[in-house]
Enzyme design. Structure first.
Site, PDB file in Angstrom:
ATOM      1  N   HIS A  82      24.425 -22.905 -16.186  1.00 17.02           N
ATOM      2  CA  HIS A  82      25.412 -23.721 -15.485  1.00 17.02           C
ATOM      3  C   HIS A  82      26.833 -23.241 -15.790  1.00 17.02           C
ATOM      4  O   HIS A  82      27.151 -22.949 -16.937  1.00 17.02           O
ATOM      5  CB  HIS A  82      25.270 -25.193 -15.908  1.00 17.02           C
ATOM      6  N   ARG A 165      49.403 -22.708 -22.337  1.00 21.71           N
ATOM      7  CA  ARG A 165      48.618 -21.757 -21.540  1.00 21.71           C
ATOM      8  C   ARG A 165      47.665 -20.950 -22.425  1.00 21.71           C
ATOM      9  O   ARG A 165      47.649 -19.717 -22.389  1.00 21.71           O
ATOM     10  CB  ARG A 165      49.543 -20.813 -20.776  1.00 21.71           C
ATOM     11  N   LYS A 166      46.895 -21.625 -23.248  1.00 18.53           N
ATOM     12  CA  LYS A 166      45.882 -20.951 -24.053  1.00 18.53           C
ATOM     13  C   LYS A 166      44.770 -21.936 -24.357  1.00 18.53           C
ATOM     14  O   LYS A 166      45.013 -23.134 -24.563  1.00 18.53           O
ATOM     15  CB  LYS A 166      46.475 -20.392 -25.346  1.00 18.53           C
ATOM     16  N   ILE A 167      43.544 -21.445 -24.364  1.00 19.68           N
ATOM     17  CA  ILE A 167      42.406 -22.319 -24.598  1.00 19.68           C
ATOM     18  C   ILE A 167      42.260 -22.605 -26.086  1.00 19.68           C
ATOM     19  O   ILE A 167      42.766 -21.886 -26.929  1.00 19.68           O
ATOM     20  CB  ILE A 167      41.099 -21.693 -24.054  1.00 19.68           C
ATOM     21  N   GLY A 172      37.410 -24.404 -25.861  1.00 16.49           N
ATOM     22  CA  GLY A 172      37.790 -24.020 -24.507  1.00 16.49           C
ATOM     23  C   GLY A 172      38.806 -24.941 -23.879  1.00 16.49           C
ATOM     24  O   GLY A 172      39.840 -25.272 -24.466  1.00 16.49           O
TER      25      GLY A 172
END
Length: 299
Positions: A82, A165-167, A172
């Site tokens: 998935h 702007r970063k996981i 995540g």
């Protein structure tokens, strides 16, 4: 409980029973919330939980589940059929009783902010909570998945709604939003050829020119060695389950393939199934409100 709100978080874990049981324990530990259902799929490597509660309880339960998932699911080691982009992949809030989509939008934004503030997990708002039209569709939001998300976040139009702007390195990024009830509906085929399921899914889903209220992908169920058309029916009255089922049956015949079964993941409104019974039994002049015994008992 006057006001009832549903939350259906999806977690990127469907194999590790210890982690799944931990999620269950967290869900059951929050006051004002009831865990109605949870299901896990090893091939998808994904678990879906269904909770209902009051406004305060459902927010707390959602946050605590995301927190537990972030501490116990490592996306750098995750593999499954998935699509996914986070340890907690998606957190939708759904109005059930004496509540509205507008209220669920506000709840989603509060929970999203708290997740980012306290757990440092970036958040995309999606569906009815979406900040821009291109974020309404979860498939577009999730495109690139966990592995491609760092690069995607650098694109001008894909800054998170909450966060930098970063996981998160292991958890995540998560999508949080509000929506109306949907039905997770999967159809299994007697073939191990995933390309057939992919071709059929493309015909079914709205983005491929198919049914307006259907989303679909092809999935391989490794434990059964069969291909599956996995769908989210976002409006089961606008696009009934039987309509996609019969279309899948017809398209599969082109490849000499048959349907061998279907499944509902999580909970579904009764009317979605009764509409199918009415269609296949060819019941004439059926009145759902008046002819269903339970409607009288619960009314």
């Amino acid at each position: 409980m006057a006001k009832i709100i549903e939350c259906v978080p999806n977690f990127s874990e469907g194999q590790n029973e210890a982690v799944i049981n931990g999620l269950v324990s967290v869900a059951k530990s929050v006051g004002g919330v009831t865990l109605l259902d949870h299901s896990s799929d090893a091939s998808h490597n994904r678990s879906v939980f269904t909770l209902v509660g009051d406004e305060e309880g459902i927010q707390e339960a959602a946050f605590q589940l995301v927190k537990y998932a972030s501490e116990n699911i490592d996306m750098t080691k995750h593999h499954g059929e998935h699509p996914r982009m986070g340890a907690t992949d998606v957190v939708p809030f759904i109005p059930i009783k004496d509540s509205s989509v507008e209220e669920c939008i506000e709840i989603s934004k509060k929970v999203a902010k708290r997740i980012n503030d306290e757990l440092n997990i970036p958040i995309f708002l999606y569906e009815d909570s979406a900040s821009t039209p291109n974020r309404k569709n979860l498939a577009k939001v999730r495109k690139g998945q966990f592995e491609g998300m760092p690069e995607k976040l650098q694109e001008e139009e894909w800054a998170p709604d909450f966060g930098e702007r970063k996981i998160h390195p292991t958890a995540g990024i998560t999508a949080v939003g509000a929506r109306m009830p949907l039905v997770a509906f999967n159809v299994n085929l007697d073939t191990s050829d995933i390309t057939i399921a992919n071709k059929i899914a493309k015909i079914i889903r709205a983005s491929g020119g198919g049914f307006k209220y259907a989303k679909g992908i092809g999935v391989m169920l490794e434990d059964r060695n069969i291909a599956q058309v996995s769908m989210n029916m976002v409006n089961f009255e606008g696009t009934p389950l039987y309509r996609t089922f019969e279309t899948i049956r017809m398209e599969a015949k082109r490849y000499g393939v048959n349907i061998i079964g279907s499944e509902i993941i999580g909970l579904t409104p009764a009317k979605a199934m009764i509409d199918c019974a009415e269609y296949y039994l060819q019941v004439e002049d059926f009145d759902y409100d008046k002819q269903i015994l339970e409607n009288h008992l619960l009314g």
